[in-house]
Design an enzyme around this catalytic site. Structure first.
Site, mmCIF file in Angstrom:
data_model
loop_
_atom_site.group_PDB
_atom_site.id
_atom_site.type_symbol
_atom_site.label_atom_id
_atom_site.label_comp_id
_atom_site.label_asym_id
_atom_site.label_seq_id
_atom_site.Cartn_x
_atom_site.Cartn_y
_atom_site.Cartn_z
ATOM 1 N N HIS A 150 43.785 33.733 44.906
ATOM 2 C CA HIS A 150 44.794 34.222 43.957
ATOM 3 C C HIS A 150 45.199 33.131 42.963
ATOM 4 O O HIS A 150 46.297 33.162 42.429
ATOM 5 C CB HIS A 150 46.051 34.734 44.664
ATOM 6 C CG HIS A 150 45.776 35.626 45.840
ATOM 7 N ND1 HIS A 150 45.742 36.998 45.752
ATOM 8 C CD2 HIS A 150 45.468 35.333 47.127
ATOM 9 C CE1 HIS A 150 45.455 37.507 46.932
ATOM 10 N NE2 HIS A 150 45.264 36.513 47.794
ATOM 11 N N LYS A 153 44.471 16.950 20.408
ATOM 12 C CA LYS A 153 43.718 17.985 21.114
ATOM 13 C C LYS A 153 42.300 17.585 21.473
ATOM 14 O O LYS A 153 41.625 16.857 20.759
ATOM 15 C CB LYS A 153 43.641 19.248 20.244
ATOM 16 C CG LYS A 153 44.976 19.922 20.083
ATOM 17 C CD LYS A 153 45.305 20.814 21.244
ATOM 18 C CE LYS A 153 44.689 22.180 20.999
ATOM 19 N NZ LYS A 153 45.115 23.131 22.020
ATOM 20 N N GLU A 173 34.403 27.696 26.602
ATOM 21 C CA GLU A 173 34.960 28.976 26.133
ATOM 22 C C GLU A 173 33.856 29.895 25.615
ATOM 23 O O GLU A 173 33.851 31.096 25.865
ATOM 24 C CB GLU A 173 35.995 28.729 25.029
ATOM 25 C CG GLU A 173 37.219 27.976 25.509
ATOM 26 C CD GLU A 173 38.082 27.515 24.340
ATOM 27 O OE1 GLU A 173 37.961 26.344 23.927
ATOM 28 O OE2 GLU A 173 38.854 28.325 23.819
#
Ligand code: ARG
Length: 461
Positions: free
Chosen positions: A153, A280, A287
């Protein structure tokens, strides 16, 4: 090609919807290989003269050469790769070219070409997935001891090792390779000679062309031969499952590289910066790998729907099999390569992993198991007692192995200081020695066994 019956040219829009040369030119090498096998067989059977076939073979070789050098001019008015090649052959060798189409049709041609093409791609995937497995085995072996949280989970569940986590993907990829190998086995029957749909009256030797093209045997039913696209459906289904595996791993990489998790680091090689936010470092390759599954599973869905309800035998609908398949196979190839690169590039942050492995009372099951083993408590009762101890630790904001013994004894007086031997993540993973479990010794053994298997297979072939 059919000027005998037709007098006018097709409407512009007819040509546009009909032509496949824009994408099926990719099949030119396979088309030429199949034509050469067919021509050689026609000569061997005395259907064409040796002289004609010599010309045809020479011409086909020249066309392949022109295509490789990018010199072949494909024309949309010639519809597809088969007619473009044949038309070019006619300019090179003249009359003899017109005899090549004896005892065949574009229907068995395209099925044969596409099978040859897909077979090559399947072989490519097998090698690429093996390379990804090897990259995983390398990383897993190097970090067989590094403890990290195992999740269910996405909540910390029990400690595992980083190596064990990576080896899970080695198993998935093994099944993927099995599915591709399986598809290849069933694909490997040659449609050539089924002609348009009914076979031919010429005394052809289908076993000869099948063998020349590396097929196990000719297809046994001419109707099935020209209307079957199972081979690409199966390949796309297997590709979709592989893409799902890659997307799950890619998602983990995205999560692991966040500032909040910080489980692994990717270098400049597999990350990008932001044009506005200087701090960043984005996991774009992960992705995009995660996203490719959309096109790949979509291609499978798309072709299923194209094939659904098509009466036997060939229908032009089936021309729609190629673009989606090319796109899906290209996407998968890219995703596998990117994942292989990321696996080699990633470094686990072992300190962060260690700290996270100990958080969230992740060794609670070890405590319950200790109560069962040492105090002979029934597991259900041990579960309850452990729950109360976890609640006590939580109230005092302590990890399980930081909770003083007397606090545990207040809940269960028979607990002794020996319990601390099982409460660290290291001890926890070390104890998981059951077959397939996360113990570092297991992981090392599995990684070594896989390395052997992969090395042996790559030496063979
Ligand atoms: N371009 C066609 C395809 O991809 C080749 C077969 C055409 N056959 C025909 N009878 N029109 O399916």
């Amino acid at each position: 090609m059919w000027g005998g019956r037709f007098t006018a040219s097709p409407a512009e829009i007819m040509e546009e919807i009909n032509a496949s040369i824009g994408f099926d030119k990719r099949l030119a090498p396979q088309d030429i290989a199949a034509s050469k096998a067919h021509a050689a067989m026609l000569a061997a059977q005395g259907i064409l003269t040796k002289a004609d076939v010599r010309e045809i073979l020479k011409g086909l070789d020249q066309i392949l050469d022109e295509i490789t050098r990018g010199e072949m001019a494909f024309e949309r008015s010639l519809e597809d790769v088969h007619m473009n090649v044949e038309s070019r052959l006619k300019t090179i060798v003249g009359q003899a070219a017109g005899r090549l189409h004896t005892a065949r049709s574009r229907n068995d041609q395209v099925a044969t070409d596409f099978k040859l093409y897909v077979r090559d791609r399947l072989d490519g995937f097998d090698a690429a997935l093996a390379a990804l497995q090897m990259a995983l085995v390398d990383k897993a072996e190097a970090h067989a001891d590094a403890v990290m949280p195992g999740f269910t989970h996405l909540q910390p569940a029990q400690p595992v090792t980083f190596g064990h986590h990576l080896m899970a993907y080695v198993e998935m990829l093994a099944r993927d390779r099995g599915r591709f190998a399986d598809a290849r086995r069933r694909l490997n029957e040659c449609p050539l000679g089924a002609a348009a749909l009914a076979g031919t009256s010429f005394p052809i030797d289908r076993a000869m062309t099948a063998e020349a093209l590396g097929f196990d045997r000719p297809t046994a039913n001419s109707l099935d031969a020209v209307s079957d696209r199972d081979f690409i459906l199966e390949t796309l289904a297997a590709a979709a499952i592989t893409a799902v595996h890659l997307s799950r791993f890619a998602e983990e990489i995205v999560i692991w590289t966040t500032a909040q998790f910080g489980f692994i680091t990717l270098t400049d090689k597999f990350t990008t910066g932001s044009s506005i936010m200087p701090q960043k470092r984005n996991p774009d390759a992960a992705e995009l790998t995660r996203a490719k599954v959309g096109r790949i599973a979509g291609a499978f869905q798309s072709l299923l729907i194209v094939m659904k309800g098509l009466p036997l035998a060939y229908s032009k609908d089936m021309q729609e099999d190629k673009e989606v398949a090319f796109d899906a196979l290209d996407s998968l190839e890219l995703a596998v390569a990117a994942m292989t690169g990321m696996v080699a590039d990633m470094e686990p942050n072992v300190e962060v992993l260690r700290a996270a492995a100990g958080s969230g009372f992740s060794t609670a099951t070890d405590l319950a198991d200790w109560l069962v083993r040492v105090l002979k408590m029934p597991f259900r009762e041990a579960h309850h007692v452990t729950g109360r101890i976890v609640a006590a630790a939580e109230a005092r904001k302590l990890a399980l192995d930081e909770l003083p013994l007397k606090d545990m004894q207040a809940i269960e007086p028979r607990i002794s200081k020996d319990v601390f031997n099982v409460l660290s993540p290291e001890m926890s993973v070390k104890s998981r020695v059951s077959y397939g479990g996360t113990a570092p010794q297991n992981v090392r053994k599995m990684a070594r066994a896989w390395r052997k298997r992969l090395e042996k297979a790559s030496a063979k072939g």
